[in-house]
Design an enzyme around this catalytic site. Structure first.
Site, mmCIF file in Angstrom:
data_model
loop_
_atom_site.group_PDB
_atom_site.id
_atom_site.type_symbol
_atom_site.label_atom_id
_atom_site.label_comp_id
_atom_site.label_asym_id
_atom_site.label_seq_id
_atom_site.Cartn_x
_atom_site.Cartn_y
_atom_site.Cartn_z
ATOM 1 N N TYR A 112 0.817 -1.222 0.000
ATOM 2 C CA TYR A 112 0.000 0.000 0.000
ATOM 3 C C TYR A 112 0.845 1.264 0.000
ATOM 4 C CZ TYR A 112 1.217 -0.252 4.919
ATOM 5 O OH TYR A 112 1.917 -0.355 6.091
ATOM 6 N N GLY A 113 2.144 1.148 0.176
ATOM 7 C CA GLY A 113 3.073 2.278 0.209
ATOM 8 C C GLY A 113 4.271 1.971 -0.677
ATOM 9 N N SER A 114 5.464 2.080 -0.126
ATOM 10 C CA SER A 114 6.672 1.898 -0.934
ATOM 11 C C SER A 114 6.806 0.491 -1.516
ATOM 12 C CB SER A 114 7.920 2.254 -0.128
ATOM 13 O OG SER A 114 8.064 1.391 0.984
ATOM 14 N N GLU A 146 10.406 -4.103 7.007
ATOM 15 C CA GLU A 146 9.228 -3.479 7.603
ATOM 16 C C GLU A 146 9.239 -3.468 9.137
ATOM 17 O OE1 GLU A 146 6.988 -1.863 5.681
ATOM 18 O OE2 GLU A 146 8.242 -2.446 3.982
#
Length: 182
Positions: free
Chosen positions: A16-18, A91
């Site tokens: 959903y991001g990088s 993460e």
């Protein structure tokens, strides 16, 4: 951190991001996807990748409520454990995310869903920023710079990926426009 799913087959990862624009792992399939029950939010102070403890940046997290459009990557079974280890290293540097397995719906066929590995923000973690004002978000994104580069670049690259998918997140788009003006 949760244990890997007991499934030893192919692995699905929700981005959903990088991870959408820089996954860093080998995938055999990339599909648009939607997660229900969490939304994308600039709600995590970044102390490593896009900031430092002294000058935090601000990165995305999956926070509870709503839904989130992103990317689902399918990783071949023989790369499963290697990919999970990589994702944990990337993460979970400060353990601000909870590793979770969630159903995500694949956009190419709305009736099709897969169980995917997701990283959900831990609201009890010191890096949880909650809902910040637009001015506060701009401040942290301007000042943040960490191991993975400038916070500004992270926001702009994420917005560009969302645009390529046909997704518009009003708040993120406005922030990216302000950051490009620098």
């Amino acid at each position: 951190m949760t244990a890997p799913s007991d499934d030893s087959g192919d692995l699905w990862v929700f981005a959903y991001g990088s991870l959408m624009w820089r996954p860093g792992f080998e995938a055999v399939e990339r599909r648009k996807a939607r997660l229900v029950g969490a939304h994308r939010a600039l709600c995590v102070y970044s102390f490593v990748h896009r900031g430092t403890p002294e000058k935090p940046g601000l990165v995305l997290g999956l926070d509870r409520g709503g839904n989130c459009r992103g990317i689902a990557y399918r990783v071949a079974a023989d790369k499963r454990e290697q990919t999970i280890a990589y994702l944990r290293e990337r993460e979970q540097v400060t353990m601000v995310y909870l590793e979770a397995w969630r159903q995500v719906w694949l956009d190419d066929d709305p009736r099709e869903s897969v169980r995917a590995l997701c990283y959900i923000v831990d609201r009890g973690h010191e890096q949880y920023a909650g809902q910040l004002s637009a001015a506060e978000q701009l401040h942290y994104c301007r000042q943040g710079h960490g191991r993975s580069g400038a916070n500004r670049d992270y926001v702009i690259a994420t917005v560009e990926e969302l645009e390529a998918m046909g997704v518009r997140d009003r708040g993120l788009h406005l922030l990216a426009q302000q950051l490009k003006g620098n």
